[in-house]
Design an enzyme around this catalytic site. Structure first.
Site, short mmCIF file in Angstrom:
data_model
loop_
_atom_site.label_atom_id
_atom_site.label_comp_id
_atom_site.label_asym_id
_atom_site.label_seq_id
_atom_site.Cartn_x
_atom_site.Cartn_y
_atom_site.Cartn_z
N ASN A 1 0.08 1.01 5.73
CA ASN A 1 0.90 0.16 4.87
C ASN A 1 1.61 -0.84 5.77
O ASN A 1 2.32 -0.44 6.68
CB ASN A 1 1.92 1.00 4.09
CG ASN A 1 2.93 0.15 3.33
OD1 ASN A 1 4.06 0.59 3.11
ND2 ASN A 1 2.57 -1.04 2.93
N GLY A 2 1.41 -2.12 5.49
CA GLY A 2 2.05 -3.15 6.30
C GLY A 2 1.10 -4.30 6.55
O GLY A 2 0.07 -4.43 5.86
N GLY B 1 -0.16 0.06 -4.93
CA GLY B 1 -1.44 -0.60 -4.71
C GLY B 1 -2.46 -0.06 -5.68
O GLY B 1 -2.61 1.16 -5.81
N CYS C 1 0.83 -1.20 0.00
CA CYS C 1 0.00 0.00 0.00
C CYS C 1 0.87 1.25 0.00
O CYS C 1 2.04 1.22 0.37
CB CYS C 1 -0.88 0.01 1.23
SG CYS C 1 -1.96 -1.42 1.30
N TYR D 1 12.70 -4.06 -5.38
CA TYR D 1 11.58 -4.12 -6.33
C TYR D 1 10.48 -3.09 -6.13
O TYR D 1 10.05 -2.44 -7.07
CB TYR D 1 10.97 -5.53 -6.26
CG TYR D 1 9.63 -5.69 -6.93
CD1 TYR D 1 9.53 -5.85 -8.31
CD2 TYR D 1 8.46 -5.69 -6.18
CE1 TYR D 1 8.29 -6.00 -8.92
CE2 TYR D 1 7.21 -5.85 -6.79
CZ TYR D 1 7.14 -6.00 -8.16
OH TYR D 1 5.91 -6.15 -8.75
O1 PRP Z 1 8.91 -15.28 -10.88
P1 PRP Z 1 7.58 -14.66 -11.07
O2 PRP Z 1 6.59 -15.14 -10.04
O3 PRP Z 1 6.99 -14.97 -12.40
O4 PRP Z 1 7.63 -13.04 -10.85
C1 PRP Z 1 8.77 -12.22 -10.84
C2 PRP Z 1 8.54 -10.98 -11.69
O5 PRP Z 1 7.45 -10.18 -11.15
C3 PRP Z 1 7.89 -8.83 -10.93
O6 PRP Z 1 7.63 -7.94 -12.01
P2 PRP Z 1 6.24 -7.18 -12.29
O7 PRP Z 1 5.87 -7.42 -13.70
O8 PRP Z 1 5.23 -7.53 -11.26
O9 PRP Z 1 6.52 -5.64 -12.04
P3 PRP Z 1 7.48 -4.56 -12.76
O10 PRP Z 1 6.83 -4.14 -14.03
O11 PRP Z 1 7.55 -3.45 -11.80
O12 PRP Z 1 8.81 -5.21 -12.98
C4 PRP Z 1 9.38 -8.98 -10.73
O13 PRP Z 1 10.04 -7.78 -11.08
C5 PRP Z 1 9.76 -10.09 -11.70
O14 PRP Z 1 9.93 -9.57 -12.99
N1 GLN Z 2 -0.22 -3.90 1.41
C1 GLN Z 2 -0.55 -3.29 2.54
O1 GLN Z 2 0.21 -2.54 3.11
C2 GLN Z 2 -1.92 -3.68 3.06
C3 GLN Z 2 -2.40 -2.95 4.31
C4 GLN Z 2 -3.42 -3.79 5.06
N2 GLN Z 2 -2.80 -4.94 5.66
C5 GLN Z 2 -4.56 -4.22 4.12
O2 GLN Z 2 -4.65 -5.37 3.73
O3 GLN Z 2 -5.35 -3.39 3.78
MG MG Z 3 9.52 -7.16 -13.03
#
Ligand code: PRP
Ligand code: GLN
Ligand code: MG
Ligand code: SF4
Length: 528
Positions: A159-160, A85, A59, A305
């Site tokens: 967030n958390g 989010g 979040c 990430y």
């Molecule tokens: O091993 P997997 O389970 O398949 O997932 C890993 C991938 O998911 C995320 O990218 P994502 O596309 O969510 O976001 P980004 O566009 O910010 O890189 C992460 O950066 C990897 O590329």
């Molecule tokens: N990703 C989050 O930080 C989620 C906040 C909270 N635990 C919810 O589920 O709404």
């Molecule tokens: Mg990615």
């Protein structure tokens, strides 16, 4: 198109309160609790039938104190935090007398129009972009959540993820609390509302001492803003300031990431510290600590990430950390190649570092469709498969005949990498070497990142050689743990941040808190 894909519903306004049992307070999304989205196309992988699953975002929280158009400022801040989010968003504002809030399912831009923002008057506001970790992805659980108490109305954006839900909730219900949501976040304000301390700030400190887990929160009443971080400091929370013109008082801003400050011309001042509770009122800013004995364990994965590279997280530029991760990866696992190609977006900065260190040319061999966000590939497995092919397309003219080093930040189930390696090879690459800018993810997160259970984490169940075979790469290497924590502190260190300041539990299985869900940490072999 995006509307259809991104949201199940768009409803503006407050949903009716429903009481719920503590049994319902669980990680519904991990158990597949979200509604499928019908795209009207066959989304299964035509090559291997493997579904996608990925990490999901967290979040974003935002707060403004003392601005004539606080809701609009919050809206712009939330826009910058949209990557954290995309399920629902909300803003609560106050003019010193009354608190109003508007929440909806979907993106910030879909919920808040000029007309909607016009219904949020006042000089104080807090906001939230949600990715659910506990409780359904539904309007009911959208934030900010408001609760009426003897100290007046309190609204919270969190967030958390809290980890001692059961006991706290049962106790509160015995004391007469009626929960409006199934989210963990409401527990914090219910604890505040049920505290018998004399002042609101004492009630807050008492409540925050009772909850365990990850919380970076902003709260508001009709005339004050509060911001707090859990004692481990799992999630980020920064404080900024917009200088008042011509002697006017300053505006205070709090946000999950400092990229939210830039659009508002706010200057980053400092982080809310782990275990700190900050209050902003007519009398200025005051701070107190509700816990000073716990060791910092800030999520290292924010630097890998989640966060945007143009944010300072824990006082340090994410860009700086990611570039250094790439450089370190090249030092640890160099390979003879012709081209360094990032997996956009999150792999880009590490790939720049890898190319700089290795001397191998860098280019965008995969082009990202900017109208497909992280959201597109998150809600359901069959959607994620289709998502990666819509999102990333190979540049045949760059890849043909080349030995390629593909850089991504993480492998979770391994299915994305497998598809991307195939895609690059099909576009003519003669060799594909996969390099990952963090260590193997072997354990789930309980602190606000919705990683799958251990049985679904590929690195928890396969060796690096077996993963390499699964993703069909010519070679595979991950960044070492020491390399990662040093990359997040090397160079210009942020005040107080050292390699030991991070939570690295998803790489080590060594959790900073005692509580973990045993069923989530069982490997595939014992649960099959
Ligand atoms: O091993 P997997 O389970 O398949 O997932 C890993 C991938 O998911 C995320 O990218 P994502 O596309 O969510 O976001 P980004 O566009 O910010 O890189 C992460 O950066 C990897 O590329
Ligand atoms: N990703 C989050 O930080 C989620 C906040 C909270 N635990 C919810 O589920 O709404
Ligand atoms: Mg990615
Ligand atoms: S377990 Fe991993 S993702 Fe979760 S807080 Fe720790 S480092 Fe971050």
């Amino acid at each position: 198109m995006s509307d259809l894909l991104l949201r199940d519903e768009l409803v503006i306004g407050q949903e009716g309160a429903t009481a719920d049992s503590s049994a319902a307070l669980r990680n519904d999304n991990k158990k597949g609790g979200r509604k499928p989205v019908d795209l009207g196309v066959d989304l299964h992988d035509e090559e291997d039938g493997t579904p996608f699953d990925k990490l999901r975002e967290e979040c974003g929280v935002m707060a403004i104190y003392n601005h004539p158009d606080a809701a609009r400022m919050t809206y712009w801040g939330l826009y910058s935090l949209q990557h954290r989010g995309q399920e629902s968003a909300g803003i609560a504002s106050a003019d010193g007398y009354q608190v109003n809030d508007i929440k909806g399912m979907g993106l910030v831009s879909e919920i808040f129009t000029d007309e909607v923002l016009g219904r949020l008057p006042g000089h104080i506001a807090i906001g939230h972009t949600r990715y659910s970790t506990t409780g359904d992805s539904a309007l009911l659980n959208a934030q900010p959540i408001s609760v009426e108490s003897t100290k007046g109305l309190i609204a919270i954006a969190h967030n958390g993820n809290l980890i001692n839900l059961g006991t706290a909730k049962e106790r509160l219900e015995r004391d007469g609390a009626i929960f409006q949501t199934t989210s963990d976040s409401e527990i914090i304000i219910q604890l505040i509302a049920h505290s018998t301390k004399n002042t609101l700030i004492d009630c807050m400190a008492e409540a925050l001492m009772q909850v365990e887990g990850a919380f970076s929160i902003v709260m508001m009443t009709r005339n004050r803003i509060f911001a707090a971080r859990d004692p481990h400091g799992f999630r980020p929370l920064a404080m900024g300031r917009i200088e008042g013109k011509d002697g006017a008082p300053d505006t205070f801003v709090f946000a999950s990431e400092t990229c939210a400050f830039d659009l508002l011309h706010a200057k980053y001042e400092r982080d809310v510290k782990p275990g700190e509770l900050v209050m902003v009122s007519e009398d200025g800013v005051t701070s107190r600590y509700f816990n000073t004995t716990t060791e910092q364990a800030s999520c290292v994965f924010e630097h890998v990430y989640f966060a945007r590279p143009d944010s300072k997280i824990y006082g340090r530029w994410v860009q700086q950390s990611r570039e250094e991760m790439g450089r370190q990866l090249a030092r640890e696992s160099g390979v003879a190649a012709d081209l360094v190609v990032p997996v956009p977006d999150s792999g880009v900065t590490a790939a720049i570092g890898y190319a700089a260190e290795s001397g191998i040319p860098f280019n965008f061999g995969l082009i990202r469709n900017h109208y497909v966000g992280r959201t597109f590939i998150q809600p359901e497995q069959r959607v994620r498969d289709f998502g990666v092919r819509m999102k990333l397309n190979p540049m045949r003219n760059l890849l043909e005949g080349k030995r390629v080093v593909l850089i991504d930040d993480s492998i979770i189930r391994g299915t994305t990498s497998r598809k991307i390696v195939r895609m690059v090879r099909a576009a003519g690459a003669t060799e594909v070497h996969l390099r990952i800018s963090c260590p193997p993810t072997i354990s789930p997160c309980f602190y606000g990142v919705d990683t799958p259970s251990k049985k679904d984490l590929i690195a928890a169940n396969k060796s690096v050689a077996e993963i390499c075979e699964f993703v069909e790469a010519d070679s595979l290497a991950y960044l070492s743990l020491v390399g990662l924590t040093h990359a997040c502190t090397k160079g210009e260190p942020a005040h107080g941040l050292s390699p030991g300041s991070f939570c690295t539990a998803c790489y080590t299985g060594d959790y900073p808190t005692q509580w973990v869900d045993v069923s989530e940490i069982l490997p595939a072999v014992t649960t099959a």
